[in-house]
Design an enzyme around this catalytic site. Structure first.
Site, PDB file in Angstrom:
ATOM      1  CB  ALA A  61      -0.878  -0.017   1.243  1.00  0.00           C
ATOM      2  N   GLY A 100       0.750  -5.175   0.998  1.00  0.00           N
ATOM      3  CA  GLY A 100      -0.351  -5.289   0.035  1.00  0.00           C
ATOM      4  C   GLY A 100       0.120  -5.910  -1.273  1.00  0.00           C
ATOM      5  CD  GLU A 103      -2.496  -7.881   2.635  1.00  0.00           C
ATOM      6  OE1 GLU A 103      -2.202  -6.700   2.402  1.00  0.00           O
ATOM      7  OE2 GLU A 103      -3.258  -8.220   3.542  1.00  0.00           O
TER       8      GLU A 103
HETATM    9  C1  LIG Z   1      12.203  -2.743   0.049  1.00  0.00           C
HETATM   10  C2  LIG Z   1      11.617  -1.415  -0.421  1.00  0.00           C
HETATM   11  C3  LIG Z   1      10.330  -1.639  -1.163  1.00  0.00           C
HETATM   12  C4  LIG Z   1      12.623  -0.746  -1.381  1.00  0.00           C
HETATM   13  O1  LIG Z   1      13.809  -0.426  -0.699  1.00  0.00           O
HETATM   14  P1  LIG Z   1      14.913   0.529  -1.351  1.00  0.00           P
HETATM   15  O2  LIG Z   1      15.217   0.085  -2.709  1.00  0.00           O
HETATM   16  O3  LIG Z   1      16.043   0.604  -0.374  1.00  0.00           O
HETATM   17  O4  LIG Z   1      14.226   1.954  -1.512  1.00  0.00           O
HETATM   18  P2  LIG Z   1      13.684   2.930  -0.387  1.00  0.00           P
HETATM   19  O5  LIG Z   1      14.645   4.046  -0.240  1.00  0.00           O
HETATM   20  O6  LIG Z   1      13.302   2.204   0.809  1.00  0.00           O
HETATM   21  O7  LIG Z   1      12.346   3.456  -1.077  1.00  0.00           O
HETATM   22  C5  LIG Z   1      12.396   4.235  -2.255  1.00  0.00           C
HETATM   23  C6  LIG Z   1      11.341   5.299  -2.149  1.00  0.00           C
HETATM   24  O8  LIG Z   1      10.060   4.683  -2.145  1.00  0.00           O
HETATM   25  C7  LIG Z   1       9.309   5.078  -1.010  1.00  0.00           C
HETATM   26  N1  LIG Z   1       8.462   3.935  -0.603  1.00  0.00           N
HETATM   27  C8  LIG Z   1       8.850   2.673  -0.453  1.00  0.00           C
HETATM   28  N2  LIG Z   1       7.815   1.891  -0.143  1.00  0.00           N
HETATM   29  C9  LIG Z   1       6.738   2.689  -0.114  1.00  0.00           C
HETATM   30  C10 LIG Z   1       5.360   2.473   0.142  1.00  0.00           C
HETATM   31  N3  LIG Z   1       4.865   1.242   0.412  1.00  0.00           N
HETATM   32  N4  LIG Z   1       4.550   3.529   0.110  1.00  0.00           N
HETATM   33  C11 LIG Z   1       5.014   4.761  -0.172  1.00  0.00           C
HETATM   34  N5  LIG Z   1       6.311   5.045  -0.444  1.00  0.00           N
HETATM   35  C12 LIG Z   1       7.155   4.012  -0.402  1.00  0.00           C
HETATM   36  C13 LIG Z   1      10.360   5.416   0.037  1.00  0.00           C
HETATM   37  O9  LIG Z   1       9.831   6.287   0.991  1.00  0.00           O
HETATM   38  C14 LIG Z   1      11.411   6.086  -0.855  1.00  0.00           C
HETATM   39  O10 LIG Z   1      10.993   7.386  -1.167  1.00  0.00           O
HETATM   40  P3  LIG Z   1      11.651   8.651  -0.457  1.00  0.00           P
HETATM   41  O11 LIG Z   1      13.126   8.500  -0.624  1.00  0.00           O
HETATM   42  O12 LIG Z   1      11.255   8.560   0.998  1.00  0.00           O
HETATM   43  O13 LIG Z   1      11.063   9.819  -1.154  1.00  0.00           O
HETATM   44  C15 LIG Z   1      11.409  -0.487   0.784  1.00  0.00           C
HETATM   45  O14 LIG Z   1      11.083   0.791   0.329  1.00  0.00           O
HETATM   46  C16 LIG Z   1      10.319  -0.931   1.717  1.00  0.00           C
HETATM   47  O15 LIG Z   1      10.564  -1.764   2.557  1.00  0.00           O
HETATM   48  N6  LIG Z   1       9.133  -0.337   1.571  1.00  0.00           N
HETATM   49  C17 LIG Z   1       8.023  -0.543   2.472  1.00  0.00           C
HETATM   50  C18 LIG Z   1       7.359  -1.864   2.250  1.00  0.00           C
HETATM   51  C19 LIG Z   1       6.212  -2.011   3.181  1.00  0.00           C
HETATM   52  O16 LIG Z   1       6.315  -1.860   4.352  1.00  0.00           O
HETATM   53  N7  LIG Z   1       5.058  -2.334   2.615  1.00  0.00           N
HETATM   54  C20 LIG Z   1       3.842  -2.465   3.365  1.00  0.00           C
HETATM   55  C21 LIG Z   1       3.065  -1.213   3.266  1.00  0.00           C
HETATM   56  S1  LIG Z   1       1.580  -1.280   4.238  1.00  0.00           S
HETATM   57  C22 LIG Z   1       0.566  -2.271   3.349  1.00  0.00           C
HETATM   58  O17 LIG Z   1       0.928  -2.741   2.319  1.00  0.00           O
HETATM   59  C23 LIG Z   1      -0.774  -2.479   3.920  1.00  0.00           C
HETATM   60  C24 LIG Z   1      -1.641  -3.260   3.299  1.00  0.00           C
HETATM   61  C25 LIG Z   1      -2.994  -3.439   3.841  1.00  0.00           C
HETATM   62  C26 LIG Z   1      -3.792  -2.337   3.299  1.00  0.00           C
HETATM   63  C27 LIG Z   1      -5.162  -2.405   3.774  1.00  0.00           C
HETATM   64  C28 LIG Z   1      -5.657  -1.053   3.614  1.00  0.00           C
HETATM   65  C29 LIG Z   1      -6.832  -0.875   4.447  1.00  0.00           C
HETATM   66  C30 LIG Z   1      -6.700   0.433   5.114  1.00  0.00           C
HETATM   67  C31 LIG Z   1      -7.968   0.791   5.707  1.00  0.00           C
HETATM   68  C32 LIG Z   1      -7.943   0.828   7.176  1.00  0.00           C
HETATM   69  C33 LIG Z   1      -9.084   1.632   7.538  1.00  0.00           C
HETATM   70  C34 LIG Z   1      -9.285   1.763   8.956  1.00  0.00           C
HETATM   71  C35 LIG Z   1      -9.929   3.089   9.092  1.00  0.00           C
HETATM   72  C36 LIG Z   1     -10.694   3.135  10.309  1.00  0.00           C
HETATM   73  C37 LIG Z   1     -11.385   4.450  10.378  1.00  0.00           C
HETATM   74  O18 LIG Z   1     -10.714   5.493  10.340  1.00  0.00           O
HETATM   75  O19 LIG Z   1     -12.604   4.425  10.506  1.00  0.00           O
END
Ligand SMILES: CC(C)(COP(=O)(O)OP(=O)(O)OC[C@H]1O[C@@H](n2cnc3c(N)ncnc32)[C@H](O)[C@@H]1OP(=O)(O)O)[C@@H](O)C(=O)NCCC(=O)NCCSC(=O)/C=C/CCCCCCCCCCCCC(=O)O
Length: 719
Positions: A61, A100, A103
């Site tokens: 996500a 995600g 997923e």
């Molecule tokens: C391994 C990586 C992917 C890559 O690593 P690397 O090559 O070293 O590069 P980075 O420097 O880390 O990243 C490069 C730039 O990309 C940005 N980045 C990376 N990942 C993301 C991301 N997922 N989103 C946004 N941006 C991202 C990063 O910041 C860098 O940019 P900048 O330099 O900062 O500008 C590594 O990046 C990594 O590990 N990424 C994260 C992976 C991760 O953790 N993924 C999980 C994300 S959470 C998710 O997926 C959740 C899923 C479930 C969703 C369900 C949604 C439902 C929500 C509703 C809930 C509602 C409740 C509400 C209740 C109410 O209010 O009523």
């Protein structure tokens, strides 16, 4: 945000296009919904392959969207509809499939991964859980124990491990999209019902309750105070005990609680803070993305004490050849054995061969003529360090970078004794240097941008989180430590005990309270520094009032503890007592209690009851207050840098974000009001006097932490 192509006349190839990690932003979700509809409704299409652009399947996500209102198609029903489709869908996983992203792969009917891909559900590290069906589908695919481990730790697995676990169907070294397309064509005639994970029953272990109980206890011990791992256990319990439709409801309820929690906000802040910290800028305009670092192939480490050994290991294991220098043969031999042992153990743990051929040991600085960079790690003594730097300046070629692993001395004073002040910089490692992830890169006023870029990039190469900081006594981390530990010792005077203070800090989430941490680090280090600065010892004027030094309030209790030969864990006695010298089991010591009582009665201090709240406020608000001063002095460029330093170097609980984020969560107005209150009660303690920046931010309406920089910009910068 999702490209559609027809390949091999009958396979719809959907490519996620949201660089850099193809996160599932609202536009991408919209793109997936649209292209999937097109694929499912086109009679020419018999199968679908989903892949990601630029060699990355999907990083999950879009975390940035979590802080705003949710827009676009919700992920969960979108994924459910992919799984329910009547045409086989194959995920072609290259690079990463995380959160995600995994997923999404789990709702595809087949998964093919490239041999270098990594997969995982790291939501827990962001204070969340995999709420797009991940907690319900993964246990159905790989069983409860394995799913529980992956979901509660957020660990990434290699594609080989994913194959063993049964997460992917095939691993390939070829072009993963091409392999997936061929695979999809073969899958066309096959039934899909057994490939829909939500329809499967969970293979449930007979001892489910005992397993969940054991994992819960492990989490409570390891991830003290964190909500998300416990919520993950509950969600997996739901997968084991409820049908999919109910389990998914439970998953959503748990997610809703986590989603709005301060812990999730803190952990997501940490994710971005860690990435922001590497992005340094100088007042000259030079910055991280326009300054090329030098390539470092060879390095020297001077001094093979605890720090030098760890630094040598950190360099050698990333392929840099290292010449390690000691002043005496016996010390060199001991150092050699230790470094080799550390490298061998490290290599064994990582399943690689130890790079022992990269190491050389010598007694002479003369052998350092040709190295690209030197890291000095001798005793923390300015005169000694200056002698080393003078010598290096004569011996090394004029282009060699000279770095000091000082923990707080003036880097510019060292630069001043060399012939190349622009190539001198501080590289402050944390002990043990081959384990701790933090590196403070200390930029002197004369360090060139190329020198800074090189030290930062070397830190990254060694796997460190590197933060550029300015040059002042103690830099960022150790400078802030003083007000924090001073408050703790003043609280001892007033009636608290070391174990009471440590318990409050550990319940807050610190890995160790301040006194346990001092025992581990060794109390003699600070004692020597205080003696050298004339705060204690024979140089103190006998007419000096006993609890005042250099015009400020001073607590001599730490000196009294050292005078009894209690130097902490290594001597078996410190603020606590241990079973033996080097023992780790800390027990309260009646002798310390005695010492405190005698001290209080000598100075007529009536001990009072001190609340947990006062301990937290005095220690942590004093810590953050110094952080504000550091920002206004331009020693750190951003609050994120300070928070990263405190998380990675000082065990500040990540789910609290760091001292500056914590202050912003408590509310700057409240922090200001409490500091004013405590400063009024202790007017002779300058650390409790609210900093001008804190007052300024409150006067500006307490902007969110990401906006503080706008109020600091005008101030003096050392960076
Ligand atoms: C391994 C990586 C992917 C890559 O690593 P690397 O090559 O070293 O590069 P980075 O420097 O880390 O990243 C490069 C730039 O990309 C940005 N980045 C990376 N990942 C993301 C991301 N997922 N989103 C946004 N941006 C991202 C990063 O910041 C860098 O940019 P900048 O330099 O900062 O500008 C590594 O990046 C990594 O590990 N990424 C994260 C992976 C991760 O953790 N993924 C999980 C994300 S959470 C998710 O997926 C959740 C899923 C479930 C969703 C369900 C949604 C439902 C929500 C509703 C809930 C509602 C409740 C509400 C209740 C109410 O209010 O009523």
């Amino acid at each position: 945000m999702a490209r559609y192509e027809l390949v091999k006349r009958s396979v719809a190839l959907i490519t996620l296009t949201n660089p850099p990690v193809n996160s599932l932003s609202s536009a991408v979700r919209h793109g997936i919904a649209k292209t999937m509809d097109r694929a499912l409704s086109d009679p020419k299409v018999t199968a679908v392959v989903i892949c990601g652009e630029n060699g990355r399947f999907c990083g999950g996500a879009d975390i940035r969207e979590f802080s705003g209102p949710m827009r676009g198609p919700p992920l969960l029903p979108l994924l459910d509809s992919i799984e329910a489709g009547e045409k086989p869908v194959v995920a072609a996983i290259e690079g990463v499939a995380l959160g995600g992203g995994l997923e999404l792969a789990l709702v595809c009917h087949y998964r093919i991964a490239h041999s270098k891909a990594r997969l995982g559900l790291p939501e827990v590290t962001l204070g969340l859980l995999p709420a797009a069906g991940g907690t319900q589908r993964l246990p159905r695919l790989i069983g409860i124990p394995a799913a529980l481990e992956l979901i509660t730790t957020g660990r990434h697995v290699s594609s080989q491990e994913a194959l063993k676990l049964g997460i992917v169907d095939q691993v390939t070294e070829q072009n993963v999209c091409e392999v997936a397309v061929e695979f999809a064509l073969r899958a066309v005639a096959k039934p899909l019902s057994s490939r829909r994970l939500s329809a499967l029953t969970v293979p449930c272990p007979p001892d489910l309750d005992a397993l969940l109980e054991a994992v819960t206890m492990q989490i409570q011990k390891k991830a003290r105070g964190m909500m998300a791992p416990l919520a993950c256990v509950q969600a997996v319990r739901a997968a084991a005990t409820m049908p999919y439709s109910q389990g998914i409801k439970r998953e959503s309820e748990l997610m809703a609680t986590l989603f709005n929690s301060g812990q999730a906000r803190a952990l997501q802040y940490c994710f971005f803070a860690e990435r922001t910290a590497g992005k340094w800028t100088l007042p000259s305009g030079a910055q991280w993305n326009d300054t090329k670092p030098r390539e470092i192939r060879s390095a020297a480490v001077i001094g093979l004490g605890t720090m030098g050994r760890g630094i040598a290991v950190s360099l050698a294991r990333v392929g840099i050849s290292v010449i390690a220098v000691e002043s005496d043969k016996k010390l060199m031999e001991t150092g050699r054995q230790m470094v080799i042992g550390m490298l061998e153990r490290d290599a064994k743990r990582r399943g690689v061969s130890a790079s022992l051929n990269l190491l050389k040991f010598t007694l002479s600085l003369q052998n350092l003529k040709d190295v690209d960079l030197v890291i000095e790690a001798v005793f923390e003594d300015m005169a000694l360090k200056k002698r080393v730097f003078q010598e290096l300046s004569k011996v090394c070629r004029p282009t060699t970078l000279l770095c000091s692993n000082t923990s707080g001395l003036d880097v510019d004073a060292l630069a001043g004794v060399t012939d190349r002040p622009q190539l001198v910089i501080g590289m402050h490692f944390f002990s043990p240097a081959h384990v701790m992830k933090l590196l403070e890169v200390v930029c002197g006023p004369r360090s060139s941008s190329e020198t800074i870029a090189t030290a930062m990039s070397l830190g990254k190469r060694m796997g460190k989180v590197s933060v550029a900081v300015g040059n002042c006594p103690g830099f960022v981390g150790n400078r802030m430590l003083k007000p924090y530990s001073d408050q703790a010792t003043f609280l001892l005077e007033e009636g608290a005990t070391p174990e009471q203070i440590d318990k409050v800090l550990e319940d807050f989430g610190f890995a160790m309270g301040v006194f346990r941490m001092s025992d581990l680090a060794g109390l003699d280090v600070g004692w020597r520094v205080r003696k050298e600065s004339g705060l204690t010892g024979p140089d103190v004027d006998p007419k000096n009032p006993p609890r005042r030094r250099q015009g400020r309030k001073y607590c001599p209790i730490p000196d009294m503890v050292c005078e009894q030969g209690r130097f902490g864990q290594k001597t078996g006695r410190g603020w606590y007592m241990y079973d033996k010298p080097g023992g780790t089991n800390a027990k309260p010591d009646p002798l310390i209690q005695n010492l405190l009582e005698t001290y209080r009665s000598r100075y007529g201090i009536k001990p009072r009851n001190i609340t947990d709240q006062e301990i937290i406020e005095r220690c942590l608000f004093a810590l953050a207050n110094e952080g504000f001063r550091i920002l206004e002095d331009g020693i750190a460029a951003r609050p994120e840098d300070i928070d990263v330093i405190y998380q990675f170097g000082y065990g500040f609980p990540r789910h609290r974000g760091g001292p500056m984020f914590y202050a912003s969560m408590v509310g700057l107005e409240r922090v200001l009001e409490r500091l004013e209150h405590y400063h009024q009660a202790h007017p002779d303690v300058s650390h409790l006097e609210p900093s001008p920046l804190l007052k300024k931010l409150v006067a500006c309406g307490s902007p969110p932490i990401q906006k503080w920089r706008e109020h600091i910009k005008t101030m003096h910068s050392h960076l």
